[in-house]
Design an enzyme around this catalytic site. Structure first.
Site, PDB file in Angstrom:
ATOM      1  N   ASP A 207      58.184  78.103 -65.095  1.00 16.60           N
ATOM      2  CA  ASP A 207      58.229  79.406 -65.740  1.00 16.60           C
ATOM      3  C   ASP A 207      58.725  79.163 -67.172  1.00 16.60           C
ATOM      4  O   ASP A 207      59.913  78.914 -67.396  1.00 16.60           O
ATOM      5  CB  ASP A 207      59.184  80.316 -64.967  1.00 16.60           C
ATOM      6  CG  ASP A 207      59.361  81.662 -65.653  1.00 16.60           C
ATOM      7  OD1 ASP A 207      58.828  81.854 -66.758  1.00 16.60           O
ATOM      8  OD2 ASP A 207      60.059  82.516 -65.069  1.00 16.60           O
ATOM      9  N   GLN A 210      60.741  81.836 -71.271  1.00 18.51           N
ATOM     10  CA  GLN A 210      61.787  81.743 -72.302  1.00 18.51           C
ATOM     11  C   GLN A 210      61.751  80.413 -73.038  1.00 18.51           C
ATOM     12  O   GLN A 210      62.576  80.188 -73.925  1.00 18.51           O
ATOM     13  CB  GLN A 210      63.174  81.938 -71.672  1.00 18.51           C
ATOM     14  CG  GLN A 210      63.390  83.293 -71.041  1.00 18.51           C
ATOM     15  CD  GLN A 210      63.398  84.443 -72.046  1.00 18.51           C
ATOM     16  OE1 GLN A 210      63.476  84.248 -73.258  1.00 18.51           O
ATOM     17  NE2 GLN A 210      63.296  85.660 -71.542  1.00 18.51           N
ATOM     18  N   LYS A 233      56.809  87.858 -75.719  1.00 17.52           N
ATOM     19  CA  LYS A 233      58.078  87.245 -76.128  1.00 17.52           C
ATOM     20  C   LYS A 233      57.866  86.197 -77.215  1.00 17.52           C
ATOM     21  O   LYS A 233      58.809  85.566 -77.686  1.00 17.52           O
ATOM     22  CB  LYS A 233      58.746  86.578 -74.920  1.00 17.52           C
ATOM     23  CG  LYS A 233      59.144  87.554 -73.820  1.00 17.52           C
ATOM     24  CD  LYS A 233      59.831  86.811 -72.697  1.00 17.52           C
ATOM     25  CE  LYS A 233      59.799  87.558 -71.388  1.00 17.52           C
ATOM     26  NZ  LYS A 233      60.840  88.565 -71.258  1.00 17.52           N
TER      27      LYS A 233
HETATM   28  N1  PMP Z   1      60.488  84.611 -66.409  1.00 21.98           N
HETATM   29  C1  PMP Z   1      61.478  84.665 -67.292  1.00 21.98           C
HETATM   30  C2  PMP Z   1      62.392  83.494 -67.418  1.00 21.98           C
HETATM   31  C3  PMP Z   1      61.627  85.794 -68.091  1.00 21.98           C
HETATM   32  O1  PMP Z   1      62.620  85.846 -68.976  1.00 21.98           O
HETATM   33  C4  PMP Z   1      60.736  86.871 -67.945  1.00 21.98           C
HETATM   34  C5  PMP Z   1      60.870  88.132 -68.781  1.00 21.98           C
HETATM   35  N2  PMP Z   1      62.168  88.627 -68.901  1.00 21.98           N
HETATM   36  C6  PMP Z   1      59.715  86.759 -67.009  1.00 21.98           C
HETATM   37  C7  PMP Z   1      59.611  85.615 -66.261  1.00 21.98           C
HETATM   38  C8  PMP Z   1      58.725  87.842 -66.775  1.00 21.98           C
HETATM   39  O2  PMP Z   1      58.033  88.147 -67.929  1.00 21.98           O
HETATM   40  P1  PMP Z   1      57.057  89.398 -67.933  1.00 21.98           P
HETATM   41  O3  PMP Z   1      57.877  90.588 -67.568  1.00 21.98           O
HETATM   42  O4  PMP Z   1      56.549  89.442 -69.335  1.00 21.98           O
HETATM   43  O5  PMP Z   1      55.985  89.118 -66.948  1.00 21.98           O
END
Ligand code: PMP
Length: 419
Positions: A207, A210, A233
């Site tokens: 994932d 970040q 992001k």
């Molecule tokens: N994984 C991490 C580490 C995140 O910080 C986030 C968003 N806060 C997500 C997944 C999910 O991202 P999204 O809501 O854009 O799908």
């Protein structure tokens, strides 16, 4: 994190001119936007790329035998090339456009998981995970009878590598973990953890929601099997994001959603699938968002991700020194060293709930996040139902942090008066 260009200091004050949100007046001030880990601000180049598609060459993609249709297809597929280059993917066919990181993980769980995960199989996750990298695996486990295991963290939020080695000895099917914790900023050793998982016969999903915004992500150097991130992001539009996976894996996976685009030949009772990546892009895609994401990664590549990383490391170091000095009693979470964390600083004040802190800071035009940051199990481990989080991007400045420290002092004065 490979380094191709020489390091040069990034000038956030100059870059702010590219972000129209800083032109907005918040009671005589600009916004001290310290919530970039939730979503980043958008530079003019991204806004114009989206507007350009909507204003001058709106058309569906992969269909129109006319000028704007061909322009739209070229821009959409061009954006895929840009994302592939940005991540150092071997080829653009390995980039599947999705709405966000959440959708990408659900795609892998529903397709790869459906074919490869059986009752009793183990899936290794970590205590750091965002709900997006937890719930899809819970759902898969409920459907298949697979078993979820978790790598624990130490008190600074680092993964316990000895515990990980013990979990790998149980021969899991998949290891799925975050490259950077959205709640603590911890940077995980992706390359080493991936190599260990592969040696144990497991596939790896990273994932990178970040990590892509804050550091140079090189999917080939990482060596993982799946990497996911969200465009919003990374200075890109909402509705943009990508799954990277090795071509052979994508080809072996069944489709995610069915409909137009993802098919080759359709009969009433059967169909064959399009080539990858389109096999996974059913229906009309968010063309504007993908084009905006292409502009965003171009913008970041021009700055140089090494420079972004250095800038954020500097801000993190500044915050980790400033806040304990200026804000008595503040509790900081995550690794103590800025070298071990991305541009995210999480804290609590002894006298006020994080929601009250965020509400009072908002009066001073300071935007931070308060809550569990979609990491409830991690917050349970930390023994706090909620924390406050300040997070940075290229336009963040030490002045934003000075305003945060002053704002937190005035929160403390408000609570001292009411005590
Ligand atoms: N994984 C991490 C580490 C995140 O910080 C986030 C968003 N806060 C997500 C997944 C999910 O991202 P999204 O809501 O854009 O799908």
């Amino acid at each position: 994190m490979g380094s191709m260009t020489a390091l040069r200091p990034l000038d956030p004050v100059a870059l702010r001119r590219d972000f129209p949100l800083f032109e907005r007046d918040f009671g005589g001030r600009t916004l001290a936007y310290l919530d970039s880990a939730a979503t980043s601000l958008k530079p003019r180049a991204v806004i114009e790329a989206v507007d350009g598609y909507n204003a001058r060459y709106t058309a569906n993609v992969h269909r129109g035998i006319y000028t704007t249709g061909e322009e739209a297809t070229a821009a959409y597929e061009g954006a895929r090339e840009k994302v592939a280059r940005f991540l150092n993917a071997a080829e653009s066919a390995e980039i599947v456009f999705v709405r966000n990181a959440t959708e990408a993980i659900n795609l892998v769980a529903a397709t790869w998981g459906q074919v490869n995960v059986r009752a009793g199989d183990r899936i290794v996750l970590t205590e750091l995970e965002h709900h997006a990298n937890l719930i899809p695996w819970q759902l898969l486990a409920q459907r298949t009878g697979a078993v979820l295991e978790f790598i624990p963290i130490d008190d600074e939020g680092r993964l316990d590598q000895a515990a990980y080695a013990a979990l790998l000895a149980t021969a899991p099917r998949l290891v799925a973990f975050t490259a950077v914790s959205n709640a603590l900023g911890t940077i995980d050793p992706v390359r080493e953890m991936t190599a260990a998982a592969h040696a144990a016969g497991a596939l790896v999903l990273v994932d990178a929601a970040q990590a892509v915004p804050h550091a140079f992500v090189d999917v080939q150097a990482w060596g993982a099997d799946f990497v996911v991130f969200s465009g919003h992001k990374v200075l890109g539009p909402t509705g943009s994001g990508a799954l990277w996976a090795r071509r052979a894996l994508l080809e072996a996976m069944p489709p995610f959603m069915g409909g137009g685009e993802m098919i080759r030949e359709v009969r009433l009772r059967s169909a064959t699938w399009n080539d990858v990546p389109w096999k996974f892009e059913a229906g009309t895609p968010d063309v504007a968002a993908a084009i905006g994401l292409g502009a965003a990664v171009d913008y970041l590549a021009a700055i140089g991700m090494e420079n972004v990383r250095e800038h954020e490391r500097g801000l993190t170091r500044y915050a980790l020194e400033l806040l304990p000095r200026e804000v008595p009693g503040i509790r900081l979470f995550g690794p103590r060293s800025a070298d071990e964390r991305a541009g995210i600083v999480t804290f609590t004040l002894p006298e006020a709930h994080p929601h009250d802190v965020a509400t009072l800071l908002d009066r001073d035009a300071i935007a931070i996040r308060a809550g569990h940051h979609c990491t409830q199990p991690l917050h349970e481990r930390l023994g706090e139902p909620a924390t406050a989080r300040a997070s940075f991007n290229v336009y963040s400045t030490t002045e934003d942090l000075d305003r945060l420290a002053a704002g937190l002092r005035s929160v403390q004065r408000v609570f001292a008066r009411s005590a």
